[in-house]
Design an enzyme around this catalytic site. Sequence first.
Site, short mmCIF file in Angstrom:
data_model
loop_
_atom_site.label_atom_id
_atom_site.label_comp_id
_atom_site.label_asym_id
_atom_site.label_seq_id
_atom_site.Cartn_x
_atom_site.Cartn_y
_atom_site.Cartn_z
N ASP A 281 0.86 -1.18 0.00
CA ASP A 281 0.00 0.00 0.00
C ASP A 281 0.91 1.23 0.00
O ASP A 281 2.12 1.15 0.19
CB ASP A 281 -0.99 0.00 1.18
CG ASP A 281 -2.18 0.90 0.89
OD1 ASP A 281 -2.13 1.69 -0.08
OD2 ASP A 281 -3.19 0.84 1.63
C1 BGC Z 1 -4.97 3.32 0.18
C2 BGC Z 1 -5.22 2.27 -0.87
C3 BGC Z 1 -5.08 2.84 -2.25
C4 BGC Z 1 -3.72 3.47 -2.38
C5 BGC Z 1 -3.44 4.04 -3.76
C6 BGC Z 1 -3.70 4.10 -0.08
O1 BGC Z 1 -3.58 5.19 0.75
O2 BGC Z 1 -4.92 2.72 1.46
O3 BGC Z 1 -6.50 1.71 -0.67
O4 BGC Z 1 -5.30 1.86 -3.21
O5 BGC Z 1 -3.61 4.51 -1.43
O6 BGC Z 1 -4.17 5.18 -4.01
#
Ligand code: BGC
Length: 725
Positions: A270
């Site tokens: 993530d």
């Molecule tokens: C979130 C994810 C997301 C990623 C990319 C993160 O902050 O937890 O769910 O896919 O950002 O945008």
Amino acid sequence: MESNANTLMHDYIEKMTLDEKIAQLIQLAVPFFEGAEGGGLITGPMASLGITEQTVRNSGSVLGMAGAQEVINVQRTHLENNRLGIPLLMMADIVHGFKTIFPVPLAIGCSWNLELAERSAEIAAKEASVSGVHVTFAPMVDLVRDPRWGRVMESTGEDPYLNSEFARAFIRGFQGTDLTSDKDRVAACVKHFAAYGAAEGGRDYNTVDMSERQLREFYLPAYKAALDEGCEMVMTSFNTVDGMPATGNVPLMRKLLREEWGFDGILISDWGAVKELIAHGYAADESEAAYRAIQAGVDIEMMTSCYAKHLSELVEKKEVDESLIDEAVLRILTLKQKLGLFENPYRAADPEREQEVVFCEAHREVSRELAVKSCVLLKNEGVLPLQPQQKIALIGPFAQSSDLLGPWSWTGSKDDVVKLTDGIKRKLSQSAELLVADGCGIEEATEEQWKEAEAAAQAADVIVLALGEHSDMSGEAGSRANIQLPEVQLELIRKAKLLQKPIVVVLFNGRPLDLHGVYHEADAILEAWFPGTEGGNAVADLLFGDANPSGRLTMSFPFSVGQVPVYYNAFNTGRPQGAEDAQVRYVSQYLDIPNEPLLPFGFGLSYSKFDYSDAKLSSDLITVDQPIKVTVKLTNTGTVAGEETVQLYVRDISGEVVRPVKELKDFKKVTLQPGESSEVEFVLSEEQLRYYHADLKHHSDAGAFSAFVGPNSQQTTQLSFKLVK
Ligand code: BGC
């Protein structure tokens, strides 16, 4: 064919330098590539990460880029500068629609409608793909029990079975059956692995610690279901699992995900989660963070530069085996190959077709239909449906608001939203009058706002209050400790109540709320969640009875926040309330509030009335090869046609480990005309009675069970049977 492709990918790996390989494992967001189409790259963001222009030029994927022309330009420049001509993968969060925004996933869950959920993902994929996106960071399938957590709106709820069914439906919709030939689909990335939904106290990014049995029984099934359906990618979660942050968790990622489940696709961290291993206290510095993540099998590091800065040194020092890097690169190239990017790096990106496909009428119709099915009627004391000739005062911060898309709708536009006022106006005859006033803002109010609202309310037959949370009050980093409506809105209800007119409350929000100050005051409540682009039309369809509410809650509405977490599939305790020999005091209860949630899992009203009778089993014995049938007669005793969701639950009376008081096993959606009856039938087999034992083996126990059938998890008819083995 498969092996040819594989050889080809191995050939690339042979030709790549270590630095080129490592660059494939790096994912940066759009700002790093702005200006790329003109040949240059923006250096500001690079300096902040401490990486070189060369690394960006060789990187493997981009986060958050969409728009056919931009994608084509960036891909073209990339290929001109990339020595081996390896195309970029465009990944983005297309969570509940691209330009046509659907209700938030929690709302979609409440539709219990797998076909429409699949269709919504298919449309999202088609719009995203023609705009140049190859991979979506969806579905999010984290099981959720704590409405304080802002991200509950991204999940389909608190039940492992239902979440798994939705996970499968979303994967089918996003990916279709053949990503190579069907360019209208995108690869899916299930997230956040694992158990992010159990963040302590509902505070985002917080610790998760639970038994492995709990993890396997409740939290893992939906991720597994997504993978069984062919999901191409997995995203790590921010939280710890058994003391180890997921992004560096070898037992979770190598043992369980890769070895036990056989997942061979891309695992992406993530956002920033590799570097966060340091703050967790799981790595001393960026080099160790890179080491931990690559050992755990994280193929792509999103938005930090631990891999870019340290992997090559770790390989040179022989602390990391280069085969680990090769393995990650192979997975990334394989997905590029599967998506057909080596043949056509622009894939479906097409500025002309984009104009036709994106936000077309047909897509908006599906969004409206799904929004209608996602709203849940929580209360109705004879006020709804409204009559077009009634004089209506529409009051509240959501009356004229276009904030109906909800979090994770960055590609959508508020300008496209059908507001509630407009939806209602379309229902009224020319002569009918709609009086509209804000009454207050979401979190603050002025005296003038109330005066205007009071005048409108005084002149009306019925008051519709459009209330809720603005979209930043849920979603990522949107945790709240108090989950009531903001005080100014509760005050608005109190003032409206003094006027002694019927009050209908329509709620727009991203989580189950504590409805103190709303539930008893309102005569009717419609939970609209964040309904998406067509929100105003869909809610108006329901308010005026052009559509009949059919949504059912997939997350309990707590009596108050002090009960949280509260969920239907809980264990009984040794001193449950209501037991025959229960004492007055020494039972598992609160002294000041009930144990039951205000509104349970599965709950939702309709303008029809459904009567359940004649519930029975085909036999009171079930064996490994002989399932039983559970039947119930359902009659629509109301005056309008309606759709009911008949729910089947099971309880294992005595297990080797304690079992939930109820577990959803199946459901059937049935549409009945007024006066019509239907016999609803379920088949219940031994397989559905299996659970994780003390040794974590998954099987069933002979013995006594209960089956429950009914309209929600509380109002059920109980039947008894035995499993004989
Ligand atoms: C979130 C994810 C997301 C990623 C990319 C993160 O902050 O937890 O769910 O896919 O950002 O945008």
